[in-house]
Motif scaffolding. Structure first.
Motif, PDB file in Angstrom:
ATOM      1  N   ILE A   1      49.627  68.562   2.952  1.00  0.00           N
ATOM      2  CA  ILE A   1      50.009  67.878   4.229  1.00  0.00           C
ATOM      3  C   ILE A   1      49.865  66.405   4.076  1.00  0.00           C
ATOM      4  N   LEU A   2      50.541  65.854   4.591  1.00  0.00           N
ATOM      5  CA  LEU A   2      50.480  64.183   4.869  1.00  0.00           C
ATOM      6  C   LEU A   2      50.668  63.774   6.010  1.00  0.00           C
ATOM      7  N   TYR A   3      50.030  62.884   6.488  1.00  0.00           N
ATOM      8  CA  TYR A   3      49.784  62.328   7.635  1.00  0.00           C
ATOM      9  C   TYR A   3      50.445  60.862   7.984  1.00  0.00           C
ATOM     10  N   GLY A   4      51.397  60.248   8.440  1.00  0.00           N
ATOM     11  CA  GLY A   4      51.762  59.172   8.596  1.00  0.00           C
ATOM     12  C   GLY A   4      53.154  58.868   9.368  1.00  0.00           C
ATOM     13  N   ASN A   5      53.491  57.672   9.687  1.00  0.00           N
ATOM     14  CA  ASN A   5      54.801  57.493  10.572  1.00  0.00           C
ATOM     15  C   ASN A   5      55.801  56.561   9.678  1.00  0.00           C
ATOM     16  N   ALA A   6      55.606  56.477   8.387  1.00  0.00           N
ATOM     17  CA  ALA A   6      56.594  55.894   7.866  1.00  0.00           C
ATOM     18  C   ALA A   6      56.512  56.022   6.210  1.00  0.00           C
ATOM     19  N   LEU A   7      57.459  56.155   5.525  1.00  0.00           N
ATOM     20  CA  LEU A   7      57.453  56.579   3.870  1.00  0.00           C
ATOM     21  C   LEU A   7      58.462  55.414   3.241  1.00  0.00           C
ATOM     22  N   THR A   8      57.789  54.984   2.110  1.00  0.00           N
ATOM     23  CA  THR A   8      58.537  54.056   1.219  1.00  0.00           C
ATOM     24  C   THR A   8      58.630  54.935  -0.077  1.00  0.00           C
ATOM     25  N   ILE A   9      59.836  55.137  -0.701  1.00  0.00           N
ATOM     26  CA  ILE A   9      59.894  55.993  -1.828  1.00  0.00           C
ATOM     27  C   ILE A   9      61.261  55.406  -2.796  1.00  0.00           C
ATOM     28  N   ARG A  10      61.042  55.754  -4.084  1.00  0.00           N
ATOM     29  CA  ARG A  10      62.076  55.453  -4.971  1.00  0.00           C
ATOM     30  C   ARG A  10      62.451  56.664  -5.459  1.00  0.00           C
ATOM     31  N   ILE A  11      63.963  56.965  -5.366  1.00  0.00           N
ATOM     32  CA  ILE A  11      64.556  58.266  -5.793  1.00  0.00           C
ATOM     33  C   ILE A  11      65.660  58.298  -6.689  1.00  0.00           C
ATOM     34  N   LYS A  12      66.019  59.239  -7.571  1.00  0.00           N
ATOM     35  CA  LYS A  12      67.338  59.302  -7.923  1.00  0.00           C
ATOM     36  C   LYS A  12      67.639  60.676  -7.985  1.00  0.00           C
ATOM     37  N   PRO A  13      68.483  61.172  -7.045  1.00  0.00           N
ATOM     38  CA  PRO A  13      68.599  62.654  -6.795  1.00  0.00           C
ATOM     39  C   PRO A  13      69.426  63.236  -8.141  1.00  0.00           C
ATOM     40  N   GLY A  14      69.222  64.582  -8.360  1.00  0.00           N
ATOM     41  CA  GLY A  14      69.904  65.389  -9.085  1.00  0.00           C
ATOM     42  C   GLY A  14      71.472  65.444  -8.808  1.00  0.00           C
ATOM     43  N   GLN A  15      72.157  65.637  -9.696  1.00  0.00           N
ATOM     44  CA  GLN A  15      73.723  65.815  -9.720  1.00  0.00           C
ATOM     45  C   GLN A  15      74.067  67.212  -9.169  1.00  0.00           C
ATOM     46  N   PHE A  16      73.624  67.521  -7.859  1.00  0.00           N
ATOM     47  CA  PHE A  16      74.179  68.921  -7.453  1.00  0.00           C
ATOM     48  C   PHE A  16      74.982  68.859  -6.109  1.00  0.00           C
ATOM     49  N   ALA A  17      76.351  68.756  -6.512  1.00  0.00           N
ATOM     50  CA  ALA A  17      77.390  68.627  -5.216  1.00  0.00           C
ATOM     51  C   ALA A  17      77.050  69.746  -4.358  1.00  0.00           C
ATOM     52  N   GLY A  18      77.069  69.325  -3.014  1.00  0.00           N
ATOM     53  CA  GLY A  18      77.103  70.111  -1.985  1.00  0.00           C
ATOM     54  C   GLY A  18      75.734  70.551  -1.515  1.00  0.00           C
ATOM     55  N   PHE A  19      74.674  70.497  -2.531  1.00  0.00           N
ATOM     56  CA  PHE A  19      73.522  71.232  -2.035  1.00  0.00           C
ATOM     57  C   PHE A  19      72.356  70.125  -1.539  1.00  0.00           C
ATOM     58  N   PRO A  20      72.029  70.286  -0.212  1.00  0.00           N
ATOM     59  CA  PRO A  20      71.071  69.464   0.244  1.00  0.00           C
ATOM     60  C   PRO A  20      69.715  69.591  -0.335  1.00  0.00           C
ATOM     61  N   LEU A  21      69.286  68.464  -1.034  1.00  0.00           N
ATOM     62  CA  LEU A  21      68.049  68.372  -1.664  1.00  0.00           C
ATOM     63  C   LEU A  21      66.854  67.747  -0.752  1.00  0.00           C
ATOM     64  N   ILE A  22      65.934  68.550  -0.523  1.00  0.00           N
ATOM     65  CA  ILE A  22      64.861  68.000   0.589  1.00  0.00           C
ATOM     66  C   ILE A  22      64.136  66.966   0.083  1.00  0.00           C
TER      67      ILE A  22
END
Length: 327
Positions: free
Chosen positions: A97-118
């Protein structure tokens, strides 16, 4: 020597700060780097010292070091035999569980066409039998999308919204900022990316109790049907993550800029490689292990590491169905 502290509440959460300093501040920080992986602390909040993973063993089953990158870990690992994102993450624990009102993050999504990644899930009003109100922020085909479900409704009663905001392409990192609240309400108020802030006002939540990174909590289940009536899987995040920080209040454009301008999103371009031997190879994520022409075994180091046969003549390359995190 004593210190004067200010205790204040925001969206039902309680924060403590030194008196006189009222600027938004980080309340949780996760570097997600090689040092944290080696020390089994990738899910330890460096501000509070709180662990948000149940065990170090499960952390190592979820994250992997990225070849050539000191800052950044890989969540999950590779495609399954049916060409879908792997779903063996251990991020969906009660401790996360996390608490807060803003998030900063660096991401590089995997190559999964069509799949929503949470990327994260915001939990609102409590429902019956875990059927809480929730807003899912996901990445689909490099676009940030949301899925909203009211509490105590059918599992597939989910509304999808496309934001029109796309992450960096060409396998580059993306430094992004998310605001979960504004004067208009709670949800995904806005997104910072590419030195611009986009007001979205996707604000359906009646409450904002807590949020998760990368996955649902263990009590959540969502079925989703797309516009054609086909069942659509909403999957745990698969890809590179680095430098996540949670902030007490929503951030302004200048604050997002100051926090994220220091990162170069042109670094570490290209396909992610796990820097972890698997049968003598470094695995090329999402596709297949690399093979040399003469089918000789690889040495398990460097970008030119190759697959092929192991010492027993067993094929350890192929279509990416081998678990690269297992020896």
């Amino acid at each position: 020597m004593g210190m004067l502290l200010k205790v204040y509440k925001h969206n039902g959460w309680c924060y403590v700060r030194s008196l006189g300093n009222i600027s938004p501040h980080p309340v949780a920080s996760f570097p997600f780097g090689r040092a944290q992986y080696q020390n089994s602390t990738a899910w330890q909040d460096k501000i509070t010292g709180r662990y948000v993973m149940p065990t170090n063993t499960e952390m190592r089953e979820t994250f992997n070091p990225i070849h050539g990158s000191d800052e950044g870990l890989l969540v999950n690992s590779y495609k399954t035999a049916t060409n879908k994102p792997g779903s063996l993450a251990r991020t969906s624990s009660q401790e996360s569980i996390l608490y807060g009102n803003a998030l900063t993050i660096r991401i590089k999504p995997g190559q999964f066409a069509g799949f929503p990644l949470i990327l994260c899930v915001l939990y609102g009003e409590k429902g019956d039998n875990g059927n809480d109100e929730l807003l899912i922020v996901a990445v689909q085909d490099l676009q940030i999308v949301t899925y909203y479900r009211k509490r105590n409704t059918e599992e597939n009663a989910v509304t999808k919204t496309q934001t029109g905001i796309y992450l960096n392409d060409n396998d580059r990192w993306s430094s992004i900022g998310l605001n979960f609240s504004s004067s208009n309400g709670l949800g995904l108020a806005g997104v910072y990316h590419r030195f611009s802030y986009h007001e979205l006002n996707i604000l359906p939540l009646n409450e904002l109790n807590y949020f998760w990174l990368f996955d649902f909590n263990t009590d959540t289940w969502v079925d989703y049907e797309d516009e054609n009536g086909n069942e659509d899987s909403i999957s745990p995040f698969n890809g590179g993550v680095a430098q996540a920080e949670v902030y007490s209040n929503a951030l302004t454009y200048p604050e997002f800029y100051a926090l994220l301008d220091k990162y170069n999103d042109n670094d570490d371009q290209g396909v992610i490689y796990i820097d972890k031997p698997s049968g003598g190879v470094i695995t090329k994520i999402y596709t297949e292990t690399k093979k040399v022409e003469d089918n000789a075994g690889g040495n398990g180091s460097g970008d030119n590491a190759s697959g092929g046969n192991d010492n027993n003549g067993t094929d350890i390359g192929g279509n990416g169905t081998q678990n690269p995190t297992k020896p």
